[in-house]
Design a protein around this motif. Sequence first.
Motif, short mmCIF file in Angstrom:
data_model
loop_
_atom_site.label_atom_id
_atom_site.label_comp_id
_atom_site.label_asym_id
_atom_site.label_seq_id
_atom_site.Cartn_x
_atom_site.Cartn_y
_atom_site.Cartn_z
N TRP A 1 0.82 -1.20 0.00
CA TRP A 1 0.00 0.00 0.00
C TRP A 1 0.86 1.26 0.00
N ARG A 2 0.89 1.99 1.07
CA ARG A 2 1.63 3.26 1.09
C ARG A 2 2.87 3.19 1.96
N HIS A 3 3.39 2.01 2.19
CA HIS A 3 4.54 1.87 3.06
C HIS A 3 5.60 0.96 2.44
N TYR A 4 6.83 1.22 2.77
CA TYR A 4 7.94 0.33 2.48
C TYR A 4 8.37 -0.32 3.79
N TYR A 5 8.74 -1.58 3.72
CA TYR A 5 9.26 -2.30 4.88
C TYR A 5 10.59 -2.92 4.49
N TRP A 6 11.58 -2.79 5.36
CA TRP A 6 12.89 -3.37 5.12
C TRP A 6 13.28 -4.27 6.28
N CYS A 7 13.91 -5.38 5.94
CA CYS A 7 14.37 -6.33 6.95
C CYS A 7 15.86 -6.58 6.71
N LEU A 8 16.63 -6.48 7.75
CA LEU A 8 18.08 -6.63 7.68
C LEU A 8 18.44 -8.11 7.58
#
Length: 164
Positions: free
Chosen positions: A63-70
């Motif tokens: 939707w309107r968000h980015y998510y990042w995982c290390l």
Amino acid sequence: MFMQKTDRNAIYSVLFRSGVMFAERALQKRHPDESLKHLTNLQVIKTLQSLKSRGYVSEQAAWRHYYWCLNNDGIEYLRGYLHMPTEVVPTTLQRRMEPVRMSRNSNNNNDDRGPRGGGGQREFKEREDRSTYRRNEDDKTGNVGAGAASLEFRGGFGRGRRWE
């Protein structure tokens, strides 16, 4: 994109501390994280896209968000970049200490009373009676439901039939 080293270090330290990060696609809004309030979402997005292109984080957009995982390579890179000791790990990799729970069936008394003081045998009998409800073969209302009736095809309905 030009960015001060202190701002980049702030983003990297927040990412390393938590292991995950998010940013809204509203580029001019300020980032909601307390230590990144002075940065816009655009600066956070571009910094983490740089890490993604080097293979240190995985990106998920919804939707309107980015998510990042290390990932593991990113942990090693940020540990070297931020000069962190090897004992420090992100919170996503730390194990939580959960309290030991007693099972509901364990009871110190060897009588028929349940964990709440009621009759344990009576509760079991009620559950057994409910499971056999409408299970008799003579009870025709027990066969009610989807797929219980036999299918029968009566030709002649629809467009394919010719009248002769």
